[in-house]
Design a protein around this motif. Sequence first.
Motif, PDB file in Angstrom:
ATOM      1  N   ALA A  29     -22.098  17.203 -77.470  1.00 35.85           N
ATOM      2  CA  ALA A  29     -21.338  18.355 -76.980  1.00 35.85           C
ATOM      3  C   ALA A  29     -19.923  18.353 -77.553  1.00 35.85           C
ATOM      4  O   ALA A  29     -19.405  19.405 -77.941  1.00 35.85           O
ATOM      5  N   SER A  32     -20.137  19.413 -81.193  1.00 34.90           N
ATOM      6  CA  SER A  32     -20.571  20.790 -81.423  1.00 34.90           C
ATOM      7  C   SER A  32     -19.434  21.798 -81.333  1.00 34.90           C
ATOM      8  O   SER A  32     -19.485  22.844 -81.952  1.00 34.90           O
ATOM      9  N   SER A  34     -18.934  23.580 -78.832  1.00 37.24           N
ATOM     10  CA  SER A  34     -19.385  24.628 -77.923  1.00 37.24           C
ATOM     11  C   SER A  34     -18.779  24.427 -76.537  1.00 37.24           C
ATOM     12  O   SER A  34     -18.941  23.363 -75.922  1.00 37.24           O
ATOM     13  N   GLU A  35     -18.096  25.463 -76.060  1.00 39.12           N
ATOM     14  CA  GLU A  35     -17.494  25.374 -74.732  1.00 39.12           C
ATOM     15  C   GLU A  35     -18.557  25.218 -73.647  1.00 39.12           C
ATOM     16  O   GLU A  35     -18.404  24.435 -72.712  1.00 39.12           O
ATOM     17  N   ASN A  36     -19.651  25.962 -73.785  1.00 37.56           N
ATOM     18  CA  ASN A  36     -20.745  25.854 -72.812  1.00 37.56           C
ATOM     19  C   ASN A  36     -21.395  24.478 -72.864  1.00 37.56           C
ATOM     20  O   ASN A  36     -21.744  23.906 -71.831  1.00 37.56           O
ATOM     21  N   GLY A  37     -21.568  23.934 -74.065  1.00 37.87           N
ATOM     22  CA  GLY A  37     -22.140  22.602 -74.219  1.00 37.87           C
ATOM     23  C   GLY A  37     -21.257  21.533 -73.586  1.00 37.87           C
ATOM     24  O   GLY A  37     -21.757  20.621 -72.925  1.00 37.87           O
ATOM     25  N   ARG A  38     -19.948  21.670 -73.800  1.00 37.81           N
ATOM     26  CA  ARG A  38     -19.011  20.703 -73.195  1.00 37.81           C
ATOM     27  C   ARG A  38     -19.042  20.793 -71.679  1.00 37.81           C
ATOM     28  O   ARG A  38     -19.045  19.775 -70.986  1.00 37.81           O
ATOM     29  N   ALA A  39     -19.080  22.012 -71.152  1.00 40.05           N
ATOM     30  CA  ALA A  39     -19.105  22.196 -69.699  1.00 40.05           C
ATOM     31  C   ALA A  39     -20.382  21.610 -69.095  1.00 40.05           C
ATOM     32  O   ALA A  39     -20.337  20.953 -68.046  1.00 40.05           O
ATOM     33  N   SER A  40     -21.498  21.840 -69.762  1.00 37.85           N
ATOM     34  CA  SER A  40     -22.774  21.317 -69.272  1.00 37.85           C
ATOM     35  C   SER A  40     -22.795  19.789 -69.306  1.00 37.85           C
ATOM     36  O   SER A  40     -23.232  19.135 -68.347  1.00 37.85           O
ATOM     37  N   ARG A  42     -20.187  17.805 -69.300  1.00 34.20           N
ATOM     38  CA  ARG A  42     -19.211  17.310 -68.323  1.00 34.20           C
ATOM     39  C   ARG A  42     -19.806  17.330 -66.913  1.00 34.20           C
ATOM     40  O   ARG A  42     -19.640  16.374 -66.146  1.00 34.20           O
TER      41      ARG A  42
END
Length: 76
Positions: A29, A32, A34-40, A42
């Motif tokens: 994440a 990548s 990707s903000e969504n990937g980082r949030a997921s 986290r």
Amino acid sequence: MQDPPQFTLVLRGYQPAAVDALVQQAAEALASGSENGRASARAALLRRDLPVRFRGYDRAQVDQYLNELAANLASG
């Protein structure tokens, strides 16, 4: 990507495969962008429903590392 951390094996620690998978998810994440990937990732780190096994990774070491990793994911 950084080398994965080296956690100490102890009696009654976190299951290594589960920790390794969580760390890998977070590393991917971060890479990548990707903000969504980082949030997921986290959210998974903060939830961290990790199984405890007879021989596993030192829980204090893992908890500290995962907290730092979650902070890195939050800061982007």
